[in-house]
Structures are given as C-alpha cells and as structure tokens.
Design an enzyme around this catalytic site. Structure first.
Site, short mmCIF file in Angstrom:
data_model
loop_
_atom_site.label_atom_id
_atom_site.label_comp_id
_atom_site.label_asym_id
_atom_site.label_seq_id
_atom_site.Cartn_x
_atom_site.Cartn_y
_atom_site.Cartn_z
N THR A 115 0.84 -1.21 0.00
CA THR A 115 0.00 0.00 0.00
C THR A 115 0.87 1.26 0.00
OG1 THR A 115 -1.79 -1.16 1.12
CG2 THR A 115 -1.82 1.25 1.23
N CYS A 116 1.97 1.21 0.74
CA CYS A 116 2.86 2.37 0.82
C CYS A 116 3.46 2.71 -0.55
CB CYS A 116 3.97 2.11 1.84
SG CYS A 116 3.35 1.61 3.46
N SER A 117 3.84 1.68 -1.30
CA SER A 117 4.49 1.87 -2.59
C SER A 117 3.52 2.06 -3.75
CB SER A 117 5.40 0.68 -2.91
OG SER A 117 6.50 0.65 -2.04
#
Length: 161
Positions: A47-49
């Site tokens: 999700t972060c990337s």
C-alpha cells in the site's frame, strides 16, 4: 499518549541522506515552516508503494504552491528511505525521513506493533499538517486502512481548513 491537534511536535532526531547521512532535529525541521508529514508502516510495502507515497509524489507541486513542504517518514534506515525514494521517482524537495529506532514514532504516540508480521515496531499510517511546529491537522488510519492519510484527503482538508 497520542499527539493531539494544538500540541507541539516533540523534539527528536531523524535521519536523511543528502551528501551523506544527515541527522536532523525535529525542531529544525518543523519550526518556521508549514509542513505535511505522512508516515508509512514500511518502505517498499504494497500500500505504501502503490498508493500512499505515489499520491504525494503526484500532488507534490500542489502542496508546494500553497507554501507547504512535504515529508515522508518510516521506521526504516536512511539508506532504505533513499532507495525507496529513488525507486518511486520522488521529486527533489520531498523529504524522505528515517526514524530508524522509532524514537519519533514513539514520541508521537503513533507506534504500531507489527511483530506478528516479522516487522517489529513500525509507525501507524498517518498524515499531519503542522505550522511552526504545532499540529493543525492529524489523520490517523485505522489498522489496514488507507483513506484519511492520503495526499488527496490532506489537500481537501487544507482547502477547507
């Protein structure tokens, strides 16, 4: 205790890479500035990337046009944060900050125990806006969610706030 709107950012040191590893004091980072700081549980995580950092990269100039600086933070080392920034085509000026030991994360009261996933102490997913070192907006995600800490949500709040 979790930091609240109206409170000062706690004084802790973070790291980033410029010409080498640089230690930066949070007072120096936040004082006399308008800044959005968003935190992710981990660099290179899905999700972060795929969503969180890319949204701030996409909308970076919109923040800058409002005189707001942008910083991304994770409980990772500065070399990981630098490599992640390069892989995500982070523009110059979007700060990639390392809270390697989680000191700042704990001082904010926004730690996440990800030991069950082999990740140890991490930062909860959040975004905050601070003026001159004082928190004006604070959006903390529920576990497993990604909504209120997005670049789009922060821009909408700043527009109406």
């Amino acid at each position: 205790m979790t930091i609240q709107i109206g409170e000062r950012i706690p004084e802790v040191t973070l790291q980033r890479i410029r010409e080498g590893v640089e230690t930066i004091d949070t007072n120096a980072l936040f004082d006399d500035r308008r800044i959005v700081l968003f935190a992710v549980p981990g660099a290179f995580t899905p999700t972060c990337s795929e969503k969180h950092l890319p949204g701030f990269v996409q909308h970076f100039e919109e923040f800058r046009n409002q005189g707001i600086e942008v910083a991304c933070m994770a409980v990772n080392d500065p070399f990981v944060m630098q490599a992640w920034g390069v892989s995500q085509h982070v523009p110059d000026g979007l700060m990639m900050l390392a809270d390697g030991n989680g000191d700042f994360t704990r001082a904010l009261g926004l730690e996440l125990d990800a030991s069950a996933y082999g990740m140890g102490l991490r930062a909860r997913r959040f975004a905050l806006f601070a003026e001159n070192g004082v928190v004006k907006l604070l959006n903390i995600e529920a576990p497993g969610e990604f909504r209120v800490s997005s670049a789009e949500h922060m821009l909408e709040q700043l527009k109406h706030g």
